[in-house]
Design an enzyme around this catalytic site. Sequence first.
Site, PDB file in Angstrom:
ATOM      1  N   ASP A  11      20.226 -33.812 -38.533  1.00  0.00           N
ATOM      2  CA  ASP A  11      21.344 -34.329 -37.739  1.00  0.00           C
ATOM      3  C   ASP A  11      21.168 -35.826 -37.466  1.00  0.00           C
ATOM      4  O   ASP A  11      22.097 -36.493 -37.008  1.00  0.00           O
ATOM      5  CB  ASP A  11      21.423 -33.585 -36.397  1.00  0.00           C
ATOM      6  CG  ASP A  11      22.570 -32.581 -36.360  1.00  0.00           C
ATOM      7  OD1 ASP A  11      23.493 -32.706 -37.190  1.00  0.00           O
ATOM      8  OD2 ASP A  11      22.539 -31.681 -35.498  1.00  0.00           O
ATOM      9  N   GLN A  60      22.404 -26.893 -32.320  1.00  0.00           N
ATOM     10  CA  GLN A  60      23.821 -27.135 -32.054  1.00  0.00           C
ATOM     11  C   GLN A  60      24.037 -27.551 -30.603  1.00  0.00           C
ATOM     12  O   GLN A  60      23.555 -26.905 -29.674  1.00  0.00           O
ATOM     13  CB  GLN A  60      24.624 -25.852 -32.378  1.00  0.00           C
ATOM     14  CG  GLN A  60      26.123 -25.991 -32.244  1.00  0.00           C
ATOM     15  CD  GLN A  60      26.736 -26.957 -33.266  1.00  0.00           C
ATOM     16  OE1 GLN A  60      26.374 -26.970 -34.427  1.00  0.00           O
ATOM     17  NE2 GLN A  60      27.662 -27.786 -32.809  1.00  0.00           N
ATOM     18  N   LYS A 108      28.845 -24.051 -41.120  1.00  0.00           N
ATOM     19  CA  LYS A 108      27.672 -24.708 -41.721  1.00  0.00           C
ATOM     20  C   LYS A 108      26.862 -23.685 -42.534  1.00  0.00           C
ATOM     21  O   LYS A 108      26.466 -23.951 -43.668  1.00  0.00           O
ATOM     22  CB  LYS A 108      26.785 -25.332 -40.627  1.00  0.00           C
ATOM     23  CG  LYS A 108      27.395 -26.606 -40.038  1.00  0.00           C
ATOM     24  CD  LYS A 108      26.683 -27.066 -38.774  1.00  0.00           C
ATOM     25  CE  LYS A 108      27.468 -28.181 -38.092  1.00  0.00           C
ATOM     26  NZ  LYS A 108      26.949 -28.568 -36.780  1.00  0.00           N
TER      27      LYS A 108
END
Length: 292
Positions: A119, A96, A52
């Site tokens: 997200d 994460q 990412k």
Amino acid sequence: MEILDGKKISNQIKEEITVEVAQMKERGEKVPHLAAVLVGNDGASLTYVGSKVRSCKKIGFESTLIHLPEETTEEDLLKQVHQLNNDPAIDGYIVQLPLPKHIDEEKVLMAVDPDKDVDGFHPTNFGKMALDMETFISATPFGIMELLKRYNVDTEGKHTVVIGRSHIVGRPISILMSQKGKPGNSTVTLAHSRTQNLKELTLQADIVISALGVPRFLKADMVKEGVVIIDVGITRVADDTKEKGYYITGDVDFDNVSKKASFITPVPGGVGPMTIAMLLKNTLLARERHNN
Ligand code: NAD
């Protein structure tokens, strides 16, 4: 049979974003800035976060990786989240998952500012998605929708069977596929571990979206001719003959199912790369929304 080439489409999307970022720079505007918080040293998480951050650099975004030790307390992680919420330089960030067991994931996700939640995991954003409102759609379902759109896969009036009801893939994609729109307008069946006679359902499906994480679970005798297959599964299977000691496989018995499919995503190279591209897209959207 046509391959739904997530790698190719994700590269196209990244190129489109690169052009937009270059134009932002030319206009003297701040470029999008994505931050990623990683707690601990889980191998898969390190790989995901690493790619990412690398993708951000490639397309001209700013990026910040905040790598915290495994023993970080919930309180300290929440402090970090509040700092990111209040930092005007950061347009969007991700925490994460999975987090270490001693940290309450829900508490952390709830603390993320919905306006920076690229997200799309915060209930505010999930709720807006379910109500067709402008929001951040979480990257994996967003990527699947974009892939279907760019390949012009007809979903209207089709029967879509989604396997798996997780909050990050199965549940949201079942909502998106049933929504009014293109892609969308599907009749959706959401199957899960308690579903009985799954094969009877998948045999009726025009589209199967598999997100359960069991290698080669979906076999050729479970689908009909012409089916569209979206394989979300990513499982590392131990293999000493490989340099890394494992190989990656999806939920679908690709070699046999692909013979019956009209469209199919490979693993790797299907939904995975789309997920990263759509996270970048969400960060660009966050930047644009903060500008306005
Ligand atoms: P999860 O483990 O949270 O959920 C799995 C779901 O599968 C559950 O809802 C469960 O009910 C269902 N299930 C399990 N066994 C079943 C069975 N025998 N029959 C029917 N349903 C069954 O999974 P997740 O987080 O949604 O991830 C699923 C897979 O997708 C994993 O392999 C994960 O690595 C992968 N994934 C890929 C991406 C990507 O970018 N491509 C993103 C997220 C997850």
